[in-house]
Design an enzyme around this catalytic site. Structure first.
Site, PDB file in Angstrom:
ATOM      1  N   SER A   1     -10.376  -0.553   3.772  1.00 11.01           N
ATOM      2  CA  SER A   1      -9.524  -0.676   4.999  1.00 11.01           C
ATOM      3  C   SER A   1      -9.055   0.784   5.476  1.00 11.01           C
ATOM      4  O   SER A   1      -8.394   1.331   4.728  1.00 11.01           O
ATOM      5  CB  SER A   1      -8.304  -1.536   4.821  1.00 11.01           C
ATOM      6  OG  SER A   1      -8.692  -2.778   4.225  1.00 11.01           O
TER       7      SER A   1
ATOM      8  N   GLU B   1      -4.338   3.876   6.675  1.00  7.05           N
ATOM      9  CA  GLU B   1      -4.298   3.551   5.180  1.00  7.05           C
ATOM     10  C   GLU B   1      -4.604   4.618   4.224  1.00  7.05           C
ATOM     11  O   GLU B   1      -4.158   4.908   3.396  1.00  7.05           O
ATOM     12  CB  GLU B   1      -4.612   2.133   5.011  1.00  7.05           C
ATOM     13  CG  GLU B   1      -3.992   1.319   3.541  1.00  7.05           C
ATOM     14  CD  GLU B   1      -5.356   1.198   2.723  1.00  7.05           C
ATOM     15  OE1 GLU B   1      -5.288   1.814   1.595  1.00  7.05           O
ATOM     16  OE2 GLU B   1      -5.814   0.252   2.870  1.00  7.05           O
TER      17      GLU B   1
ATOM     18  N   ARG C   1       0.644  -1.205   0.127  1.00  5.11           N
ATOM     19  CA  ARG C   1       0.181   0.077  -0.014  1.00  5.11           C
ATOM     20  C   ARG C   1       0.697   1.391   0.281  1.00  5.11           C
ATOM     21  O   ARG C   1       0.515   2.441   0.626  1.00  5.11           O
ATOM     22  CB  ARG C   1      -1.146   0.128   1.269  1.00  5.11           C
ATOM     23  CG  ARG C   1      -2.021  -1.005   1.257  1.00  5.11           C
ATOM     24  CD  ARG C   1      -3.119  -0.951   0.131  1.00  5.11           C
ATOM     25  NE  ARG C   1      -4.069  -1.661   0.216  1.00  5.11           N
ATOM     26  CZ  ARG C   1      -3.934  -3.169  -0.147  1.00  5.11           C
ATOM     27  NH1 ARG C   1      -2.991  -3.524  -0.448  1.00  5.11           N
ATOM     28  NH2 ARG C   1      -5.187  -3.669   0.245  1.00  5.11           N
TER      29      ARG C   1
HETATM   30  N1  EPU Z   1     -10.474 -10.695  10.709  1.00  2.00           N
HETATM   31  C1  EPU Z   1     -11.104 -10.748  11.906  1.00  2.00           C
HETATM   32  N2  EPU Z   1     -11.841  -9.693  12.029  1.00  2.00           N
HETATM   33  C2  EPU Z   1     -12.359  -8.869  11.372  1.00  2.00           C
HETATM   34  C3  EPU Z   1     -11.848  -8.664  10.104  1.00  2.00           C
HETATM   35  C4  EPU Z   1     -10.801  -9.793   9.763  1.00  2.00           C
HETATM   36  O1  EPU Z   1     -10.619 -11.467  12.648  1.00  2.00           O
HETATM   37  O2  EPU Z   1     -13.074  -8.006  11.541  1.00  2.00           O
HETATM   38  C5  EPU Z   1      -9.395 -11.760  10.073  1.00  2.00           C
HETATM   39  C6  EPU Z   1     -10.209 -12.600   8.942  1.00  2.00           C
HETATM   40  O3  EPU Z   1     -10.930 -13.472   9.550  1.00  2.00           O
HETATM   41  C7  EPU Z   1      -8.828 -13.173   8.357  1.00  2.00           C
HETATM   42  C8  EPU Z   1      -7.866 -11.968   8.513  1.00  2.00           C
HETATM   43  O4  EPU Z   1      -8.296 -11.029   9.475  1.00  2.00           O
HETATM   44  O5  EPU Z   1      -8.293 -14.229   9.111  1.00  2.00           O
HETATM   45  C9  EPU Z   1      -8.030 -11.127   7.157  1.00  2.00           C
HETATM   46  O6  EPU Z   1      -9.131 -10.676   6.693  1.00  2.00           O
HETATM   47  P1  EPU Z   1      -9.156 -10.099   5.394  1.00  2.00           P
HETATM   48  O7  EPU Z   1      -9.165 -11.588   4.427  1.00  2.00           O
HETATM   49  O8  EPU Z   1     -10.830  -9.763   5.355  1.00  2.00           O
HETATM   50  O9  EPU Z   1      -8.448  -9.402   4.765  1.00  2.00           O
HETATM   51  P2  EPU Z   1      -7.771  -8.069   5.422  1.00  2.00           P
HETATM   52  O10 EPU Z   1      -6.153  -8.335   5.708  1.00  2.00           O
HETATM   53  O11 EPU Z   1      -8.489  -7.476   6.480  1.00  2.00           O
HETATM   54  C10 EPU Z   1      -6.755  -6.815   3.239  1.00  2.00           C
HETATM   55  C11 EPU Z   1      -6.783  -5.603   2.497  1.00  2.00           C
HETATM   56  C12 EPU Z   1      -8.036  -5.418   1.834  1.00  2.00           C
HETATM   57  C13 EPU Z   1      -8.189  -6.648   0.633  1.00  2.00           C
HETATM   58  C14 EPU Z   1      -8.179  -7.846   1.806  1.00  2.00           C
HETATM   59  C15 EPU Z   1      -8.127  -9.173   0.855  1.00  2.00           C
HETATM   60  C16 EPU Z   1      -5.227  -4.185   4.003  1.00  2.00           C
HETATM   61  C17 EPU Z   1      -5.056  -3.025   4.722  1.00  2.00           C
HETATM   62  N3  EPU Z   1      -6.446  -4.737   3.632  1.00  2.00           N
HETATM   63  O12 EPU Z   1      -7.649  -6.842   4.173  1.00  2.00           O
HETATM   64  O13 EPU Z   1      -8.105  -4.313   0.987  1.00  2.00           O
HETATM   65  O14 EPU Z   1      -9.568  -6.437   0.200  1.00  2.00           O
HETATM   66  O15 EPU Z   1      -7.031  -8.036   2.338  1.00  2.00           O
HETATM   67  O16 EPU Z   1      -6.969  -9.222   0.060  1.00  2.00           O
HETATM   68  O17 EPU Z   1      -4.215  -4.744   3.513  1.00  2.00           O
HETATM   69  C18 EPU Z   1      -8.549  -1.907   1.194  1.00  2.00           C
HETATM   70  O18 EPU Z   1      -7.102  -1.710   1.066  1.00  2.00           O
HETATM   71  O19 EPU Z   1      -9.107  -1.043   1.402  1.00  2.00           O
HETATM   72  C19 EPU Z   1      -8.913  -3.319   1.218  1.00  2.00           C
HETATM   73  C20 EPU Z   1     -10.151  -3.659   1.399  1.00  2.00           C
END
Ligand code: EPU
Length: 335
Positions: free
Chosen positions: A235, A331, A161
């Site tokens: 995010s 972010e 990012r």
């Molecule tokens: N999780 C929780 N609780 C929550 C949210 C997530 O326990 O409320 C856990 C999930 O269960 C999972 C892990 O955290 O084990 C990761 O969650 P998720 O796959 O939803 O992805 P993320 O790491 O929260 C990142 C990106 C997103 C992107 C997704 C999918 C960043 C800051 N965010 O989110 O990007 O869509 O991966 O690849 O890196 C964005 O940048 O605006 C964005 C939405």
């Protein structure tokens, strides 16, 4: 090209806040951008889809809405095509167009809100793919001289990012056109668990780029609030990276810690998990709060101010710091 005064910014950013700008101008070409820059009252804010910003005040200068359109195959050989797109193209519409051209590479990045010109600034990423994986080069205007400069892959310094446009060249260039290198015979990336699960539920064993795009759209719709319904900027924080030593400390204290190992022995920790553990998931505070399906997404339930959302973000980050000793960094661009 018309300069509007005291113009509402509510429709131009995805948090949907009630903020205004002293001056507003829409540009549809590089030439118009050059003229607009010469005539604008500072400070200047370049606005694409407004999907990664939190406006905490009215804008005292000029907002330039980047609306340069156009998409085409710029060059191609048997295996690859380089596509060119104007900064003002909608990102998801570009993804759909590449699927129509049978070009692979963007399918995992389906439905990301925002414009093409903003994509390289924060190196957008989702479901195992980042812009850096398909990026070829871009054209950007030097805001002081109006001269167009070409940035190749190396000179963008892409990171998680992150890019040179968030650091050394912050506020110095306006991205006008982006060139992406796409594949004619793509190998699809279904490494992300939820994509694999969804496709196998449907009995799809050799998915096409359209199948992957459809799966990504389904996953995003199930988890992420639609900004047209509930204001948000995706995010709000980056997923923090911790060192090997810090990871060990965290695992001793929190054996169930979700983490993704990094090559240096450290790990990336999902900020959404940290926030949920602190009890913020789905909790509403005034007109804002952490989304019920994805706590990393801060939302505007209607009538929130930018300052209210920012105060909530700081409250959430503070509680993660107190509980886990881990620092969350925004972010989104807080203005
Ligand atoms: N999780 C929780 N609780 C929550 C949210 C997530 O326990 O409320 C856990 C999930 O269960 C999972 C892990 O955290 O084990 C990761 O969650 P998720 O796959 O939803 O992805 P993320 O790491 O929260 C990142 C990106 C997103 C992107 C997704 C999918 C960043 C800051 N965010 O989110 O990007 O869509 O991966 O690849 O890196 C964005 O940048 O605006 C964005 C939405």
């Amino acid at each position: 090209m018309v300069f509007l005064t005291n113009h509402s910014l509510t429709p131009y950013h995805t948090f949907g806040l009630d903020v205004r700008t002293a001056f507003f101008v829409e540009i549809k070409s590089t030439e118009e951008l050059r003229h607009a820059l010469a005539q604008s009252t500072p400070p200047i804010l370049l606005l694409g889809g407004g999907s990664n910003m939190l406006l905490t005040r009215d804008w005292p200068g000029t907002v330039i809405h980047m609306m340069e359109k156009g998409r085409e195959i710029s060059s191609e050989n048997e295996e690859e095509a380089i596509i060119a797109a104007g900064a003002g193209e909608n990102w998801h519409e570009l993804v759909l167009w590449t699927l129509d051209q049978h070009l692979g590479g963007l399918e995992n990045l389906s439905l990301i809100p925002g414009s093409v010109g903003a994509a390289p600034i924060q190196n957008i990423g989702a479901y195992g793919v980042e812009l850096t994986d398909v990026f070829d080069h871009l054209e950007a205007m030097d805001l002081e001289t109006g001269v167009i400069r070409v940035f190749d892959h190396d000179s963008c310094h892409f990171g998680y990012r992150d890019s040179v446009f968030k650091n050394e060249y912050k506020g110095k260039y306006a991205i006008t056109r982006v060139f992406l290198r796409l594949k004619k015979n793509p190998v699809v990336n279904t490494g992300y668990g939820a994509i694999r699960d969804l496709l196998s539920q449907e009995g799809i064993t050799t998915p096409t780029i359209r199948d992957v795009s459809r799966a990504v759209i389904g996953i995003r719709r199930s988890k992420l609030p639609d900004p047209a319904v509930l204001g948000n900027a995706g995010s709000f924080f980056k997923n923090p990276e911790v060192s090997a030593g810090e990871l060990q400390r965290l695992l001793e204290a929190f054996p169930h810690l979700i983490h993704y190992p990094l090559p240096d022995g450290g790990a990336k920790i999902p900020a959404g998990w940290l926030i949920e553990q602190c009890g913020w998931k789905g909790k509403r505070v005034g007109n804002t709060g952490c989304h019920a399906q994805q706590s990393l997404v801060l939302v505007n339930y209607g009538g929130a101010t930018g300052q209210e959302i920012w105060a909530h973000a700081q409250r959430v980050a503070q509680s993660v710091k107190e509980t886990f000793g881990v620092e969350l960094m925004a972010e989104v661009n807080v203005l």
